[in-house]
Structure formats: structure tokens, C-alpha cells
Design a protein around this motif. Structure first.
Motif, short mmCIF file in Angstrom:
data_model
loop_
_atom_site.label_atom_id
_atom_site.label_comp_id
_atom_site.label_asym_id
_atom_site.label_seq_id
_atom_site.Cartn_x
_atom_site.Cartn_y
_atom_site.Cartn_z
N UNK A 79 35.02 42.72 39.11
CA UNK A 79 34.95 43.98 38.38
C UNK A 79 36.22 44.40 37.67
N UNK A 80 37.02 43.44 37.23
CA UNK A 80 38.19 43.76 36.44
C UNK A 80 39.47 43.90 37.25
N UNK A 81 40.59 43.77 36.54
CA UNK A 81 41.91 43.86 37.16
C UNK A 81 42.77 44.87 36.42
N UNK A 82 43.70 45.49 37.13
CA UNK A 82 44.71 46.33 36.47
C UNK A 82 45.70 45.44 35.72
N UNK A 83 46.15 44.35 36.39
CA UNK A 83 47.04 43.38 35.76
C UNK A 83 46.82 42.02 36.39
N UNK A 84 47.19 40.97 35.63
CA UNK A 84 47.17 39.60 36.13
C UNK A 84 48.53 38.99 35.82
N UNK A 98 36.79 44.20 46.64
CA UNK A 98 35.99 45.06 45.75
C UNK A 98 34.65 45.44 46.40
N UNK A 99 34.06 44.54 47.16
CA UNK A 99 32.77 44.83 47.80
C UNK A 99 32.89 45.93 48.85
N UNK A 101 46.10 51.28 45.12
CA UNK A 101 46.47 50.08 44.37
C UNK A 101 46.68 48.91 45.32
N UNK A 102 45.98 47.82 45.06
CA UNK A 102 46.04 46.64 45.90
C UNK A 102 46.51 45.45 45.08
N UNK A 103 47.44 44.69 45.65
CA UNK A 103 47.91 43.46 45.02
C UNK A 103 47.40 42.27 45.82
N UNK A 160 36.09 51.23 44.11
CA UNK A 160 36.89 51.96 43.12
C UNK A 160 38.38 51.64 43.21
N UNK A 161 38.75 50.68 44.03
CA UNK A 161 40.16 50.34 44.20
C UNK A 161 40.71 49.69 42.93
N UNK A 162 42.02 49.83 42.71
CA UNK A 162 42.68 49.17 41.58
C UNK A 162 43.27 47.85 42.06
N UNK A 163 42.87 46.74 41.43
CA UNK A 163 43.30 45.41 41.85
C UNK A 163 44.27 44.79 40.85
N UNK A 164 45.33 44.20 41.37
CA UNK A 164 46.27 43.41 40.58
C UNK A 164 46.40 42.04 41.22
N UNK A 165 46.43 40.99 40.40
CA UNK A 165 46.56 39.63 40.88
C UNK A 165 47.94 39.07 40.57
#
Length: 289
Positions: A70-75, A107-108, A54-56, A112-117
Motif C-alpha cells: 500500500x505504498x511507502x513514504x520513502x525508499x 500494513x495488515x 512512522x515505521x522503518x 494507516x501506518x507510514x512505512x519507509x524502506x
């Protein structure tokens, strides 16, 4: 008298941000290590894709619908409710572009990492120190594996709180990856030893990075004319240490997805051992890690 590499790294290289190294013109110093030959790039990340990490991204926000993101877990955004600063959910947009660019780089490298902004900046260049503190405190408490900080502050009044947050993150196994300032000025938190600090090199390979023996910037990663995501589904090329940091964040995500047990200290050691200018000694031979 200073060693030659210290003098050379302080020279100005046109087109490369401050603290960086034009490795296409000046070869970085090689570092020999022994009896650690098992720590190779194949061992470090092999065919890992960042799954489970999980990366913020603390920045200007992220445009979740951009194909390079490619999408976010949360914003989320740091909001002022009149009495205090709070971190609240918001639409996954980026009014400036900077955060989208950084998220796309991560992401590049680690698809497959989970991204939150978490939006702490307003126009891509500025924001309040209080908002940065609030966003970083939230990210540390939420237990992210990695926090990308392609930003810094020059205001010394925030130094004690930032130091405390960086140390808290370190001991909670929340790794902060921070970009060096693009100008030769003192700023924070990238100058802290508890973070992974990153400046730029000027080569095109996104997986090429170098260890720097003359901190505060510890690593050089791609940061010159980088193709990055931009709002509206666009792509531009941009230069800055801001875009070097997410390359290292992505590589760290690959390493952690394969070796979940690594502490921040161990992760930084693996990152060093797998750097492009670090070699492993086997008898009289030298094998690039």
C-alpha cells in the motif's frame, strides 16, 4: 533443577524455528498481575489503525506497488560511494522479497501506518555488517517511532557498535523490534535487552501473541506458514521468526498511535500486559488481558 516451562521450551518442535514455541501443542505459562486491570487490549489499541506512526523496515527493500504494502513514504538503499557508505533514495523495489513480506505484514496489522524502506540486504539472506550499521544509524537519527529488524548478525566485531546504536535508539524513543535467529546460534541485535525481541508461535491468528518468561526472545507472534506479500504482486506462505517480528511491530504501531506518550520501556510493559497469556487479577478472579 530447571522449572518445567524452561525445559519444555527448549525441546525441538518440528516446523517451528529455533527459540520459538509450538503454542498449538504446548500451552504457554500464564502470568498473573494485580491492580493493573486498566491495561487491556481495548485500552492498549482498541480501534487504532496506526495513523501518525512512522515505521522503518531495514531489509531487502520493499515493492511499494504491491497491494499488500500500500505504498511507502520513502525508499532508500545503503550505497557505497567509494569512500563511505551513504543512505540515498532509490526505486521502491525488492530484488529478494523478504522486505516486501515484512512490510506487508506490518500494513495488515496497522493499515494507516507510514512505512519507509531502507535496503541493507542484497539477496534476502546476506549483506555487510557495515551496511546494517549505516542503515540503522540513519533510521535512529531520522527519529522513526519503530524500526523492524527481521535480520541479525553473528559477527561479534559488530557487537559494540550495535549495542551503542540500540541504546541510542532506546533513549531517543525509537523502538527496535528484532526477530530471533531461525537457528540456535548467538546473534545480534535481538539478544539485547533494549530491543523488543520476537520468535514464532505456530497459531494462525495474527493478533495472538505471547510473553516469554525465558528470554532472550521476549515475545512469540505468528511466524509459521504466514501468508506474505512477494514481489510481482504475488503472495506466498513462509515460515520464520522474520515474519513474527513485523506482527509485533504492527501491534506496537497500533499502541503508539493511541498512546503517543509511551516510552520504549512503557510500550514493552503494555505489550506484556496485553499478551494472550497474561491475566489480570481481580480479587480471586482471573480475567484475561
Amino acid at each position: 533443577m530447571q522449572p518445567p516451562w524452561r525445559r519444555e521450551q527448549r525441546e525441538h518442535f518440528p516446523g517451528v524455528p529455533a527459540w520459538s514455541l509450538a503454542t498449538s501443542r504446548l500451552a504457554p505459562e500464564e502470568f498473573g498481575v494485580s491492580r493493573l486491570e486498566d491495561v487491556t487490549r481495548e485500552w492498549a489499541w482498541g480501534d487504532a489503525d496506526g495513523a501518525g506512526v512512522r515505521v522503518c523496515v531495514l531489509d531487502t527493500g520493499v515493492e511499494a506497488g504491491h497491494p499488500r504494502v500500500g505504498g511507502l513514504e520513502r525508499s532508500l538503499v545503503v550505497a557505497d560511494d567509494g569512500a563511505d557508505l551513504t543512505v540515498v533514495d532509490c526505486d521502491p523495489v525488492d530484488p529478494a522479497g523478504h522486505g516486501t513480506a515484512c512490510a506487508g505484514v506490518i500494513r495488515s496489522i496497522a493499515p494507516a501506518v507510514s512505512l519507509t524502506s531502507v535496503r541493507v540486504l542484497t539477496d534476502g539472506r546476506s549483506g555487510s555488517g557495515a551496511a546494517l550499521m549505516a542503515g540503522l544509524r540513519w533510521a535512529v537519527e531520522e527519529g522513526f517511532d519503530l524500526v523492524n529488524l527481521s535480520l541479525s548478525t553473528t559477527r561479534s566485531q559488530f557487537l559494540p557498535v550495535l549495542h551503542e546504536l540500540a541504546d541510542r535508539a532506546y533513549f531517543r524513543r525509537c523502538v527496535l523490534v528484532a526477530s530471533a535467529h531461525n537457528m540456535p546460534v548467538v546473534s545480534f541485535p535481538w539478544t539485547f535487552s533494549s530491543v523488543i525481541s520476537v520468535a514464532s508461535h505456530d497459531e494462525p491468528d495474527p493478533m495472538t501473541y505471547y510473553y516469554n518468561p525465558a528470554p532472550p526472545a521476549e515475545f512469540y507472534a505468528r511466524g509459521v506458514r504466514v501468508p506474505v506479500a512477494w514481489p510481482g504482486g504475488r503472495e506466498i506462505r513462509s515460515t520464520g521468526n522474520s515474519f513474527a517480528a513485523p506482527h509485533i511491530t504492527g501491534i506496537c504501531a497500533l499502541i503508539l498511535s493511541r498512546h503517543r506518550w509511551l516510552t520504549p520501556f512503557q510500550l514493552k510493559s503494555v505489550l506484556y500486559l496485553a499478551a494472550s497469556n497474561v491475566v489480570v487479577s481481580e480479587g480471586d478472579a482471573h480475567v484475561r488481558a
